[in-house]
Design a protein around this motif. Structure first.
Motif, mmCIF file in Angstrom:
data_model
loop_
_atom_site.group_PDB
_atom_site.id
_atom_site.type_symbol
_atom_site.label_atom_id
_atom_site.label_comp_id
_atom_site.label_asym_id
_atom_site.label_seq_id
_atom_site.Cartn_x
_atom_site.Cartn_y
_atom_site.Cartn_z
ATOM 1 N N SER A 53 0.822 -1.218 0.000
ATOM 2 C CA SER A 53 0.000 0.000 0.000
ATOM 3 C C SER A 53 0.853 1.264 0.000
ATOM 4 O O SER A 53 0.357 2.346 -0.301
ATOM 5 C CB SER A 53 -0.937 0.013 1.203
ATOM 6 N N GLU A 54 2.143 1.123 0.317
ATOM 7 C CA GLU A 54 3.041 2.276 0.322
ATOM 8 C C GLU A 54 3.690 2.437 -1.045
ATOM 9 O O GLU A 54 4.107 1.456 -1.653
ATOM 10 C CB GLU A 54 4.140 2.095 1.367
ATOM 11 N N PRO A 55 3.789 3.680 -1.552
ATOM 12 C CA PRO A 55 4.443 3.874 -2.850
ATOM 13 C C PRO A 55 5.933 3.578 -2.777
ATOM 14 O O PRO A 55 6.531 3.619 -1.704
ATOM 15 C CB PRO A 55 4.198 5.352 -3.167
ATOM 16 N N ASP A 57 9.147 5.183 -3.844
ATOM 17 C CA ASP A 57 9.593 6.506 -4.275
ATOM 18 C C ASP A 57 10.895 6.423 -5.062
ATOM 19 O O ASP A 57 11.918 5.988 -4.533
ATOM 20 C CB ASP A 57 9.795 7.435 -3.084
ATOM 21 N N GLN A 74 5.383 6.867 -13.649
ATOM 22 C CA GLN A 74 4.537 7.428 -12.598
ATOM 23 C C GLN A 74 3.247 6.606 -12.493
ATOM 24 O O GLN A 74 2.517 6.470 -13.460
ATOM 25 C CB GLN A 74 4.214 8.890 -12.881
ATOM 26 N N GLY A 75 3.012 6.044 -11.323
ATOM 27 C CA GLY A 75 1.799 5.270 -11.088
ATOM 28 C C GLY A 75 1.883 3.814 -11.508
ATOM 29 O O GLY A 75 1.001 3.021 -11.187
ATOM 30 N N LYS A 77 3.082 -0.054 -11.441
ATOM 31 C CA LYS A 77 3.338 -0.939 -10.309
ATOM 32 C C LYS A 77 4.645 -1.694 -10.504
ATOM 33 O O LYS A 77 4.989 -2.093 -11.609
ATOM 34 C CB LYS A 77 2.207 -1.952 -10.153
ATOM 35 N N ARG A 81 3.873 -2.393 -5.625
ATOM 36 C CA ARG A 81 3.916 -1.025 -5.106
ATOM 37 C C ARG A 81 3.849 -0.033 -6.253
ATOM 38 O O ARG A 81 4.461 -0.224 -7.300
ATOM 39 C CB ARG A 81 5.196 -0.799 -4.299
ATOM 40 N N GLU A 82 3.102 1.033 -6.052
ATOM 41 C CA GLU A 82 2.966 2.071 -7.069
ATOM 42 C C GLU A 82 4.204 2.956 -7.077
ATOM 43 O O GLU A 82 4.649 3.440 -6.036
ATOM 44 C CB GLU A 82 1.736 2.926 -6.776
ATOM 45 N N LEU A 83 4.783 3.149 -8.262
ATOM 46 C CA LEU A 83 5.957 4.006 -8.386
ATOM 47 C C LEU A 83 5.544 5.469 -8.303
ATOM 48 O O LEU A 83 4.569 5.896 -8.923
ATOM 49 C CB LEU A 83 6.684 3.749 -9.700
ATOM 50 N N GLN A 84 6.300 6.208 -7.541
ATOM 51 C CA GLN A 84 6.073 7.640 -7.393
ATOM 52 C C GLN A 84 7.384 8.346 -7.713
ATOM 53 O O GLN A 84 8.400 8.087 -7.071
ATOM 54 C CB GLN A 84 5.641 7.942 -5.961
#
Length: 177
Positions: A53-55, A57, A74-75, A77, A81-84
């Motif tokens: 649930s944590e991006p 970074d 950006q965004g 996975k 994890r979602e890339l930020q």
């Protein structure tokens, strides 16, 4: 060895095709580096207890050489994890980065940046600065002729609490143990 080279070539081509614009026919140096950067997030395990649930970074510090090549990340996975993407402008802002790309403009500050990253643990440091892994960085881009490759400091990765997948280690041109 030949199978590993084929795998590397197909990996780079597939990733750079997905990241690059459709009209480009020749891949630039930074298109390849951007593709590798994404791939590193897929083949490194962080042991800092972050949940999906944590991006994740990805920070670019210094002059930004990628232009809009990283925008498709950006965004996206990676390992759930979602890339930020973050572009810190001062050293203090690199806190919380999972991946830290150190740009060429930071050659004078590389020691300070690596010390800060090492103090945080769990930061994958990446750069195309010369001798980056010998200075304490984890992944350093190297150019062999017209081919972009990378080298890895396994020692620095372990000290940072990172586990690098053996497939990625096999693709490295050099691994410092």
């Amino acid at each position: 060895m030949r199978d590993h080279l084929k795998y590397l070539v197909s990996l780079v081509l597939s990733l750079s095709l997905s990241l690059a614009s459709a009209h480009a026919s020749i891949r630039s140096e930074y298109e390849v580096k951007a593709a590798f950067l994404y791939n590193f997030t897929r083949f490194v395990a962080w042991s800092n207890g972050a949940t999906v649930s944590e991006p994740l970074d990805v920070c670019i510090y210094g002059d930004e050489p990628f232009g809009d090549l990283l925008a498709p990340l950006q965004g996206r996975k990676s390992q759930g994890r979602e890339l930020q993407l973050r572009y810190p402008s001062v050293v203090a802002d690199i806190a919380g980065c999972d991946v830290l790309f150190i740009g060429q403009s930071q050659s004078r500050n590389v020691d300070e940046l690596l010390k800060m990253a090492q103090s945080q643990r769990g930061v994958l440091t990446v750069s195309d600065l010369p001798d980056f892994i010998r200075k304490g960085g984890i992944v350093g881009y190297v150019k062999q002729g017209n081919v972009i490759r990378f080298e890895i400091s396994l020692k620095a990765a372990i000290e940072a609490g990172l586990t690098i997948n053996s497939r990625l280690l096999e693709l490295a041109v050099r691994v410092l143990r």
